[in-house]
Design a protein around this motif. Structure first.
Motif, PDB file in Angstrom:
ATOM      1  N   PRO A   1     117.487  96.182  66.196  1.00 59.85           N
ATOM      2  CA  PRO A   1     117.213  95.066  67.112  1.00 59.85           C
ATOM      3  C   PRO A   1     115.720  94.858  67.308  1.00 59.85           C
ATOM      4  CG  PRO A   1     118.988  96.433  67.953  1.00 59.85           C
ATOM      5  CD  PRO A   1     118.440  97.148  66.758  1.00 59.85           C
ATOM      6  N   GLY A   2     115.289  93.599  67.174  1.00 58.79           N
ATOM      7  CA  GLY A   2     113.880  93.271  67.322  1.00 58.79           C
ATOM      8  C   GLY A   2     113.081  93.372  66.049  1.00 58.79           C
ATOM      9  N   GLY A   3     113.628  94.045  65.024  1.00 54.04           N
ATOM     10  CA  GLY A   3     112.872  94.304  63.805  1.00 54.04           C
ATOM     11  C   GLY A   3     112.831  93.146  62.826  1.00 54.04           C
ATOM     12  N   ASN A   4     113.883  92.303  62.837  1.00 52.43           N
ATOM     13  CA  ASN A   4     113.939  91.135  61.943  1.00 52.43           C
ATOM     14  C   ASN A   4     113.631  91.513  60.493  1.00 52.43           C
ATOM     15  OD1 ASN A   4     114.613  88.928  63.773  1.00 52.43           O
ATOM     16  ND2 ASN A   4     112.603  89.285  64.684  1.00 52.43           N
ATOM     17  N   ILE A   5     114.365  92.491  59.953  1.00 47.07           N
ATOM     18  CA  ILE A   5     114.099  92.910  58.572  1.00 47.07           C
ATOM     19  C   ILE A   5     114.393  91.776  57.604  1.00 47.07           C
ATOM     20  CG2 ILE A   5     114.436  95.371  58.946  1.00 47.07           C
ATOM     21  CD1 ILE A   5     117.265  95.123  57.931  1.00 47.07           C
ATOM     22  N   ARG A   6     113.672  91.807  56.488  1.00 50.47           N
ATOM     23  CA  ARG A   6     113.856  90.798  55.435  1.00 50.47           C
ATOM     24  C   ARG A   6     113.412  91.403  54.109  1.00 50.47           C
ATOM     25  NH1 ARG A   6     109.373  88.429  57.888  1.00 50.47           N
ATOM     26  NH2 ARG A   6     110.467  89.179  59.743  1.00 50.47           N
ATOM     27  N   GLN A   7     113.722  90.683  53.005  1.00 49.85           N
ATOM     28  CA  GLN A   7     113.234  91.062  51.691  1.00 49.85           C
ATOM     29  C   GLN A   7     111.899  90.364  51.438  1.00 49.85           C
ATOM     30  OE1 GLN A   7     116.603  90.985  52.773  1.00 49.85           O
ATOM     31  NE2 GLN A   7     117.228  89.673  51.079  1.00 49.85           N
ATOM     32  N   VAL A   8     111.057  91.029  50.654  1.00 48.81           N
ATOM     33  CA  VAL A   8     109.732  90.501  50.322  1.00 48.81           C
ATOM     34  C   VAL A   8     109.462  90.735  48.839  1.00 48.81           C
ATOM     35  CG1 VAL A   8     107.237  90.802  50.680  1.00 48.81           C
ATOM     36  CG2 VAL A   8     108.789  90.827  52.642  1.00 48.81           C
ATOM     37  N   PHE A   9     108.890  89.756  48.167  1.00 49.04           N
ATOM     38  CA  PHE A   9     108.400  89.931  46.808  1.00 49.04           C
ATOM     39  C   PHE A   9     106.908  90.274  46.853  1.00 49.04           C
ATOM     40  CE2 PHE A   9     111.685  86.581  45.584  1.00 49.04           C
ATOM     41  CZ  PHE A   9     112.553  87.494  44.998  1.00 49.04           C
ATOM     42  N   LEU A  10     106.526  91.404  46.268  1.00 48.48           N
ATOM     43  CA  LEU A  10     105.134  91.641  45.900  1.00 48.48           C
ATOM     44  C   LEU A  10     105.019  91.381  44.396  1.00 48.48           C
ATOM     45  CD1 LEU A  10     104.145  94.989  47.700  1.00 48.48           C
ATOM     46  CD2 LEU A  10     104.179  92.669  48.620  1.00 48.48           C
ATOM     47  N   TYR A  11     103.928  90.753  43.970  1.00 49.46           N
ATOM     48  CA  TYR A  11     103.755  90.547  42.533  1.00 49.46           C
ATOM     49  C   TYR A  11     102.282  90.618  42.186  1.00 49.46           C
ATOM     50  CZ  TYR A  11     102.414  85.706  43.632  1.00 49.46           C
ATOM     51  OH  TYR A  11     101.775  84.593  44.126  1.00 49.46           O
ATOM     52  N   ASN A  12     102.021  91.061  40.974  1.00 53.35           N
ATOM     53  CA  ASN A  12     100.662  91.192  40.470  1.00 53.35           C
ATOM     54  C   ASN A  12     100.275  89.880  39.800  1.00 53.35           C
ATOM     55  OD1 ASN A  12      98.263  91.786  39.204  1.00 53.35           O
ATOM     56  ND2 ASN A  12      98.978  93.725  38.302  1.00 53.35           N
ATOM     57  N   PRO A  13      99.388  89.070  40.387  1.00 58.44           N
ATOM     58  CA  PRO A  13      99.064  87.759  39.827  1.00 58.44           C
ATOM     59  C   PRO A  13      98.335  87.836  38.488  1.00 58.44           C
ATOM     60  CG  PRO A  13      97.643  88.261  41.697  1.00 58.44           C
ATOM     61  CD  PRO A  13      98.681  89.330  41.662  1.00 58.44           C
ATOM     62  N   LEU A  14      97.854  89.024  38.101  1.00 58.30           N
ATOM     63  CA  LEU A  14      97.245  89.181  36.785  1.00 58.30           C
ATOM     64  C   LEU A  14      98.298  89.415  35.702  1.00 58.30           C
ATOM     65  CD1 LEU A  14      94.192  91.465  37.701  1.00 58.30           C
ATOM     66  CD2 LEU A  14      94.287  88.960  37.539  1.00 58.30           C
ATOM     67  N   ARG A  15      99.542  89.652  36.115  1.00 60.28           N
ATOM     68  CA  ARG A  15     100.600  89.976  35.157  1.00 60.28           C
ATOM     69  C   ARG A  15     101.735  88.963  35.166  1.00 60.28           C
ATOM     70  NH1 ARG A  15     100.833  93.050  31.352  1.00 60.28           N
ATOM     71  NH2 ARG A  15     102.855  93.958  31.928  1.00 60.28           N
ATOM     72  N   THR A  16     101.871  88.224  36.269  1.00 60.73           N
ATOM     73  CA  THR A  16     102.966  87.267  36.375  1.00 60.73           C
ATOM     74  C   THR A  16     102.551  86.161  37.343  1.00 60.73           C
ATOM     75  OG1 THR A  16     105.329  87.015  36.883  1.00 60.73           O
ATOM     76  CG2 THR A  16     104.079  88.521  38.266  1.00 60.73           C
TER      77      THR A  16
END
Length: 801
Positions: free
Chosen positions: A562-577
């Motif tokens: 409760p209160g945490g509001n979990i979600r998925q996140v994309f991290l990506y390397n802009p030098l590779r993709t």
């Protein structure tokens, strides 16, 4: 049914108008000073159920005989302390030797020991004219009718005697049924100062003597006590272990003189609530209380115990403890159906073996292997008594199917503490303890002596560098409620794992990223500070300067802490993709698959990042999948779908009372799997099978589950990569001593050349940055032809450090 009985039942009074949630009558005693009584006075005790003092000035307690309509009133003054008691002293008899503590109010009412009516009234006006329905009269907060009276809440409490009082059971909860709420036991009175007097000698011989009931009579030859709900007096036994922490404190005791029935346990737990027991192992005791069956969770089996109000008399100390039974598990874990309705077969089933030894001293007489890391917060570990049963290469026990529960698993909790140790370590013979039953792991040995643990030398794993520069690595990692408010050390450990163990993947899907203030529930949903702090930690560890994409959820709509509001996140390397941004994605808008032209197989997303059908009931109180479009290796298109399906909360435990256990949470996950399957199928259909799709994340289910079969279309539209590993390596999580799969990476048929592996850095270790192991797939360049070049054949990039 006799006519007289039918008439009596027809005129039973109904339940009182309201349950009392603050002040209740907690004890009634009318035998004060009578023959065989120890306490000199009658009394009424009240209890405050709340965390604040309650003023009772202007209130009263009123008493009437069982058949009478005239109530005698005693006025109250002052207040009852938070979670405290209030003592009303009434008339004295000619006998008794023990005075009450200083009373908080005093009356002169001579109460009946056997039958009567006591009312707690929020006014000082005598009750008149309420007949046998005084429980619902104006100003009546609580009422107890005991013995032979019809003036009750639903049904009467048991009758009292000169040497027994009526006391509200357990946690003092008011159900408005006197017969359920009250039990008969040793008189015990407490005033607002917390001073307590207990009639430990009820007028019998100077030295208390054992009663007629023994522990094996209470346990019986089945799972449920044959005398559940009954009060027992002076049950004898030797204290074998005590628990002095938590809210389930108490002690185990065992009868050293066993009966002839091998199905009746000679051990039992005595529940003292939040009060630590004063006895120690080796004490010979007599226990008085009520036989109960405590069921710690939905669907769980029950633990037979003696509950409150409990009176324990110590006879002697320093006695030898009963010899422990050697733990020896049969081949089968359990039978099917309702276990409580079937006879015990301890020679055939593990759960039956543990049940017939419930509460008794047992010993592990062989060296065993740890199949879970030691949880040092709760001093818990799992070992296997069958070292050859489904072993993993790293020392665990693989969970292969619902039909195979790994019958060699044994749960141990060390009452004196346990040192940190990892999967594959050795627990030397010599652990001794008592058999208990808990909500999570089911049967557990509460160890008073723990064998020596020898660390097994388990190594963490890492990912080898790619062989070709064009290879694209995609990983998934549940980072366990990561918030900006977490200590820097957690960010540093997770970041080091990303760089060192995962080799800085080009795309990293994260689950359980919390909002900026974590569990503080103030409407905050943004997670930019959490993600930014993580990216900074990764750079400090020598990793790339990741960019990121996500969608903030609607506050409180996605489940989790409760209160945490979990979600998925994309991290990506802009030098590779490259991330293909397309506006329009938000918490409530559904992403769709769009053809560039009606006759084209070239597809795009309507929004990137986007969420799959967030308005669907499948995602109620659960995370919505995050979809993104990426470009790599010369503008090749890749669709990545990051998931975190609903948890297994609510499922029955593996040791459930009905077998096989109910998997109620599976219903929603199957609906979620259908949503993702349909979206992937749309990608496949509109691209004529050319879409490169990676579906990954914490799916909270096994590779053999209906959920995964639904998601993959039974393998038709997605390939479950965990199934490409050898069977004994298919795990990313350890629970109840089972090495199992919750996290997954799935790929579409257009992804032909890849290497894949689970990177074991957390789940098998006591020292964890998260409770999940990450996974990685490397999409290999130059693998779009048939037949595939040799380097494109599936393999694993994962090795030990």
């Amino acid at each position: 049914m006799p006519l007289a009985m039918a008439a009596t039942m027809a005129f039973l009074p109904g339940t009182a108008a309201a349950l009392s949630s603050d002040v209740v009558i907690s004890a009634v005693y009318g035998g004060g000073g009578n023959s065989t009584a120890t306490i000199k006075n009658d009394f009424i005790e009240l209890a405050n159920l709340t965390g604040s003092p309650i003023d009772v000035s202007g209130w009263s307690v009123q008493y009437a005989s069982a058949a009478g309509a005239v109530f005698q009133m005693t006025s109250l003054t002052g207040s009852i302390p938070a979670h405290g008691r209030y003592l009303v002293q009434q008339a004295a008899g000619a006998g008794g030797t023990l005075s009450l503590p200083a009373p908080d109010a005093t009356g002169s009412v001579p109460m009946s020991a056997t039958s009567g009516v006591v009312a707690l009234v929020t006014a000082q006006i005598p009750l008149v004219g309420c007949g046998i329905s005084c429980a619902i009269a104006p100003n009546v907060k609580d009422l107890v009718g005991y013995g032979a009276t019809a003036n009750v809440e639903t049904l009467a409490a048991p009758g009292g005697t000169n040497s027994t009082a009526l006391a509200r059971s357990g946690s003092l909860t008011d159900t408005d049924n006197n017969s359920v709420d009250f039990t008969s036991g040793v008189p015990k009175a407490t005033n607002t100062a917390g001073v307590t007097v207990t009639a430990t000698d009820t007028g019998g011989p100077t030295d208390p003597t054992p009663g007629s009931t023994r522990i094996h009579d209470i346990q019986g030859s089945g799972r449920i006590s044959p005398i559940v709900g009954q009060s027992v007096t002076n049950v004898p036994g030797i204290v074998t272990a005590v628990r002095t922490t938590g809210s389930s404190r108490g002690f185990w005791f065992q009868d050293p003189t066993a009966d002839a029935d091998p199905l009746t346990s000679e051990g039992l737990f005595v529940f003292t609530g939040s009060t630590s027991p004063t006895v120690v192992p080796g004490d010979s005791v007599l226990v008085t209380g009520r036989v109960t069956e405590y069921r710690p969770a939905a669907g769980a089996q029950s633990l037979t115990e003696i509950g409150g109000p409990v009176n324990t008399v110590k006879l002697t100390g320093g006695n030898a403890l009963p010899a422990p039974v050697t733990v020896a598990f049969p081949d089968a874990f359990t039978k099917s159906g309702s276990l409580e309705a079937q006879p015990l077969e301890p020679g055939s089933y593990v759960l039956d073996f543990l049940e017939v030894n419930e509460g008794m001293r047992v010993t592990v007489a062989q060296d065993t292997r740890l199949i879970s890391p030691v949880n040092t917060e709760f001093d818990e570990l799992w070992v296997t008594l069958k070292p050859g049963q489904n072993p993993t290469p790293r020392g665990g026990t693989i969970y292969k199917s619902y039909a195979d529960q790994n019958s060699g698993r044994l749960f141990i909790q060390a009452l004196g503490g346990a040192p940190a140790a990892n999967v594959g370590s050795t627990l030397a013979a010599g652990t001794v303890g008592v058999v208990d039953y808990q909500s999570f792991g089911g049967y557990v040995v509460q160890a008073t002596e723990l064998g020596t643990i020898t660390e097994g030398g388990l190594k963490r794993q890492k990912v080898l560098p790619p062989k070709k520069a064009g290879d694209l690595s995609v990983a998934t990692y549940n980072v366990e409620n990561l918030a900006a408010t977490n200590p820097d050390a957690k960010f540093q450990r997770l970041a080091q794992a990303v760089v060192t163990n995962l080799g800085s993947p080009d795309i990293l899907a994260l689950e359980e990223i919390q909002d900026n203030n974590g569990a503080t529930n103030d409407g905050t949903v943004a997670a930019n500070e959490t993600v930014g702090k993580f990216i900074t930690a990764i750079q400090a560890a020598g990793g790339p300067a990741y960019a990121w994409r996500s969608i903030d959820p609607v506050n409180g709509a996605d489940g989790g802490e409760p209160g945490g509001n979990i979600r998925q996140v994309f991290l990506y390397n802009p030098l590779r993709t490259t991330f293909v941004d397309k506006a329009g994605g938000d918490a409530t808008t559904a992403v769709t698959v769009v053809r560039e032209r009606p006759t084209s197989n070239q597809i795009n997303l309507s929004a990137s990042p986007g969420r799959i059908n967030p308005a669907s009931g499948a995602w109620s109180s659960s995370r919505k999948p995050l979809v993104g479009e990426f470009l790599y290796d010369g503008n090749k298109q890749l669709f990545v779908i990051a998931n975190h399906f609903n948890s297994k909360g609510g499922d029955y435990p593996l040791t459930a009372a009905v077998q096989p256990p109910v998997r109620s949470s599976e219903v929603q996950r199957t609906q979620q799997a259908t949503e993702v399957h349909d979206f992937v199928n749309d990608l496949e259909t509109k691209s004529a099978g050319r879409a490169r799709v990676v579906v990954l994340g914490d799916l909270n289910d096994y590779q053999f589950s209906p959920v995964l079969q639904t998601l993959t279309g039974n393998g038709a539209i997605l390939k479950t990569l965990i199934d490409t590993l050898p069977e004994d390596q298919r795990y990313s999580y350890v629970f109840d001593g089972n090495s199992q799969v919750l996290d997954h990476i799935l790929v579409s048929p257009a992804i032909k050349g890849y290497s894949y592996g689970v990177v074991h850095i957390n789940a098998e270790f006591s020292d964890q940055a998260s409770d999940h192991d990450p996974q990685i797939v490397r999409i290999l360049t130059g693998c779009d032809t048939d037949p595939l070049p040799a380097r494109c054949l599936p393999g694993s990039p994962v090795v030990d450090e």
